[in-house]
Design a protein around this motif. Structure first.
Motif, PDB file in Angstrom:
ATOM      1  N   GLY A  59       0.729  -1.219   0.026  1.00 33.35           N
ATOM      2  CA  GLY A  59       0.182  -0.087   0.090  1.00 33.35           C
ATOM      3  C   GLY A  59       0.777   0.966   0.024  1.00 33.35           C
ATOM      4  N   VAL A  60       2.034   1.086   0.140  1.00 39.84           N
ATOM      5  CA  VAL A  60       2.933   2.248   0.238  1.00 39.84           C
ATOM      6  C   VAL A  60       3.185   2.775  -1.163  1.00 39.84           C
ATOM      7  N   GLY A 113       5.833   7.830  -8.607  1.00 37.44           N
ATOM      8  CA  GLY A 113       5.510   6.960  -7.759  1.00 37.44           C
ATOM      9  C   GLY A 113       4.594   5.624  -8.406  1.00 37.44           C
ATOM     10  N   ILE A 114       4.697   4.671  -7.390  1.00 33.97           N
ATOM     11  CA  ILE A 114       4.122   3.333  -7.766  1.00 33.97           C
ATOM     12  C   ILE A 114       3.833   2.250  -6.639  1.00 33.97           C
ATOM     13  N   GLU A 117       2.194  -5.283  -4.806  1.00 31.80           N
ATOM     14  CA  GLU A 117       2.650  -6.479  -3.909  1.00 31.80           C
ATOM     15  C   GLU A 117       3.735  -7.203  -4.539  1.00 31.80           C
ATOM     16  N   ARG A 118       4.026  -7.160  -5.932  1.00 31.16           N
ATOM     17  CA  ARG A 118       4.932  -7.833  -6.853  1.00 31.16           C
ATOM     18  C   ARG A 118       5.429  -6.974  -7.542  1.00 31.16           C
ATOM     19  N   LEU A 119       6.284  -5.940  -7.481  1.00 31.96           N
ATOM     20  CA  LEU A 119       6.741  -4.845  -8.360  1.00 31.96           C
ATOM     21  C   LEU A 119       8.109  -5.390  -8.771  1.00 31.96           C
ATOM     22  N   LEU A 120       8.334  -5.476 -10.137  1.00 34.40           N
ATOM     23  CA  LEU A 120       9.854  -6.162 -10.505  1.00 34.40           C
ATOM     24  C   LEU A 120      10.676  -4.899 -10.726  1.00 34.40           C
ATOM     25  N   VAL A 144      14.178   1.765   0.596  1.00 40.62           N
ATOM     26  CA  VAL A 144      12.779   1.924  -0.204  1.00 40.62           C
ATOM     27  C   VAL A 144      12.206   3.117   0.226  1.00 40.62           C
ATOM     28  N   LEU A 145      12.103   4.280  -0.847  1.00 39.15           N
ATOM     29  CA  LEU A 145      11.642   5.562  -0.290  1.00 39.15           C
ATOM     30  C   LEU A 145      10.219   5.637  -0.681  1.00 39.15           C
ATOM     31  N   ALA A 146       9.404   6.352   0.244  1.00 36.96           N
ATOM     32  CA  ALA A 146       7.874   6.652  -0.088  1.00 36.96           C
ATOM     33  C   ALA A 146       7.718   7.896  -0.661  1.00 36.96           C
ATOM     34  N   ALA A 147       6.695   8.194  -1.395  1.00 37.78           N
ATOM     35  CA  ALA A 147       6.420   9.317  -2.089  1.00 37.78           C
ATOM     36  C   ALA A 147       5.465  10.116  -1.116  1.00 37.78           C
TER      37      ALA A 147
END
Length: 539
Positions: A59-60, A113-114, A117-120, A144-147
């Protein structure tokens, strides 16, 4: 890493993120995970397989990911990496392979941003180089940086993978260049041939299942009775594993190459015409890696002259285990030593000076690791040795005295010319003085004398100065050493006296003879004159 360093300054980070991500929806979530897919698998040496680097955002809304994966370059080779289907659209550092360091690093961003659950992130190709378990691990420092306008690092977990690389199997080639058996499943480390054996699995390379061996190639043979139509084989680390590779018609021998360290099992199942099967398992223990961390650290001594020197011995062997050690002092023959649990190896009666302890650790397979440990033993001060009489005479005793440590055992050496020295001992008193009337009786010549001392602990001194003295010949000594000289002198005198007597007597005999001859001559002359006179007178 590159991206983290850029975003570490808050003012720059906020400005950059605002510029790129002002249109992105900000979602305040709590965690993200980096992981590999697949997380495990079994592959044959030389085979190439694909691994995907993925991120789950839970969800991030993400806009940047960076990280590093480490690998054992002796076990695995990363051939290439591709970003063609990546969720990241820009790369500060594209996936970069450093085979020498065993590292794969990257740093990429998504401007808008994106989430998923399974981002390549990217995919890379791996080739197994050596049999064994080969892990791929994420290192600390990944991000892993959040937007969220602040570039919050929401990475909470990293899940690497472990991949099993198995020995490859190779079929022998026939004279025509093809395989000896046309089995499409067979590839890599397996050499098939005709060999007779017993009803149980035998091995010429690993004959005793309970022993450890350094040989990484195993040859296994078995009997194929009448009625056997096929055999199935397998090789893994499970004691009751299932044979999975079929050979129809049945084979009688198999060679497994590139066996990795540890306990493995060769599995064999025979299939009969009536559909029955039997199965056997044979243990194979291989350790081709030498022991590690061998050390022999000298244990501190209060007295540097102490001839007993102890060492703290350490070595590790994670496969077969340490079997024994050998130690040799300087050029002496090695002595086998087994650790009793104290890890202490002791040398006794070590002479003063510089020494080298040669140590070798053996594991149960016979692999070795060696070290040389330099150390020294100090000498006690040498004794002061004094000749009691500076001008000794022939036939007298050699008397020595001197000064040394109290209660020391003084060894005194006396040598005449180049002869072997005589050695005598005397104990110094409480004041360190000593005196010795040697059993040596002096003969003419040059004598050399010196000494050394040993304390109650066995520590030894260096030798004292080698001093010398000249002993001259005396008449009495000459007579004592050569008792026939007086008799020879008397005999010579007797011979001389007899000679004189005989000469005189001879001379006296010659004189008497001469007188007799003179007298006869006179008589003869007188007689002639008388005749003459008669003749003349008669006329």
């Amino acid at each position: 890493m590159f991206l983290s360093n850029i975003l570490s300054l808050r003012s720059i980070k906020v400005g950059v993120l605002f510029f790129f991500f002002s249109f992105a929806q900000v979602v305040y979530a709590t965690d993200a995970t980096l992981f590999l897919s697949p997380v495990t698998g079994t592959f044959v040496i030389g085979d190439t397989f694909s691994v995907q680097v993925m991120v789950a955002s839970d969800g991030v809304n993400l806009n940047a990911v960076e990280g590093k994966i480490t690998f054992d370059s002796e076990m695995l080779e990363i051939m290439s990496a591709t970003t063609s289907d990546s969720a990241l659209t820009s790369w500060a550092i594209p996936p970069t392979i450093d085979s020498q360091k065993g590292e794969l690093s990257w740093s990429g961003i998504v401007p808008r941003g994106i989430t998923g659950e399974r981002l390549l992130l990217f995919q890379f190709e791996v080739k197994g180089r050596r049999a064994g378990e080969a892990p791929l691990r994420f290192t600390t420092g990944a991000a892993v940086l959040a937007a969220d306008g602040n570039g919050t690092n929401v990475l909470t977990s990293m899940n690497g993978g472990v991949y099993v690389i198995t020995p490859k199997e190779v079929l022998p080639q026939t004279s025509s260049g093809g395989s000896a058996f046309s089995t499409s499943e067979t590839s890599g480390g397996e050499v098939l041939g005709a060999a007779t054996g017993t009803t149980h699995i035998t091995s010429t390379t690993h004959p005793d299942p309970e022993r450890w061996y350094t040989e990484r190639t195993g040859i296994f043979a078995w009997e194929v009775p009448l009625g056997v139509v096929a055999v199935h084989t397998g090789f893994d680390n499970k004691s009751t594993g299932a044979p999975f590779r079929e050979y129809r018609p049945a084979i009688k021998e198999k060679t497994i190459k590139d066996i990795f360290d540890g306990v493995q099992y060769f599995h064999l199942s025979r299939e009969y015409e009536n559909g029955e099967t039997d199965i056997e398992h044979r243990r194979v223990a291989v350790d081709a890696t030498p022991p590690a961390g061998l050390s022999a650290t000298i244990i501190s001594r209060d007295d540097a002259t102490d001839p007993t020197v102890s060492f703290l011995v350490a070595a590790t062997d994670t496969v077969s285990g340490i079997d024994h050690f050998t130690f040799a002092l300087d050029d002496a023959s090695p002595v086998e030593w087994h650790d009793d649990g104290t890890h202490r190896y002791a040398l006794s009666r070590v002479s003063p000076g510089q020494h080298v302890l040669h140590g070798v650790a053996y594991d149960q397979a016979g692999n070795i690791t060696s070290i040389d440990e330099n150390f020294s033993v100090d000498a006690l001060p040498p004794p002061e040795v004094i000749l009691s009489k500076t001008t000794p005479k022939e036939g007298e005793q050699f008397t020595l005295s001197g000064k040394t440590i109290p209660g020391g055992t003084v060894r005194l050496f006396v040598a005449r010319g180049g002869e072997e020295p005589s050695v005598e001992e005397v104990t110094s008193d409480a004041h360190g003085t000593f005196s010795l009337a040697s059993v040596v009786r002096l003969s003419p010549g040059v004598y050399e004398y010196w000494g050394e001392v040993k304390n109650v602990h066995g520590a030894v001194s260096s030798q004292s100065v080698h001093a010398s003295v000249v002993v001259s010949t005396t008449l009495l000594g000459l007579v004592k050493r050569h008792p026939m000289i007086p008799a020879a002198v008397v005999g010579l005198f007797v011979i001389l006296a007899g000679t004189i007597f005989l000469v005189r007597r001879a001379r006296r005999g010659i004189g008497e003879k001469e007188d007799e001859e003179v007298e006869k001559s006179l008589v003869a002359m007188v007689s002639r004159k008388k005749v003459i006179w008669v003749v003349v007178g008669g006329t």
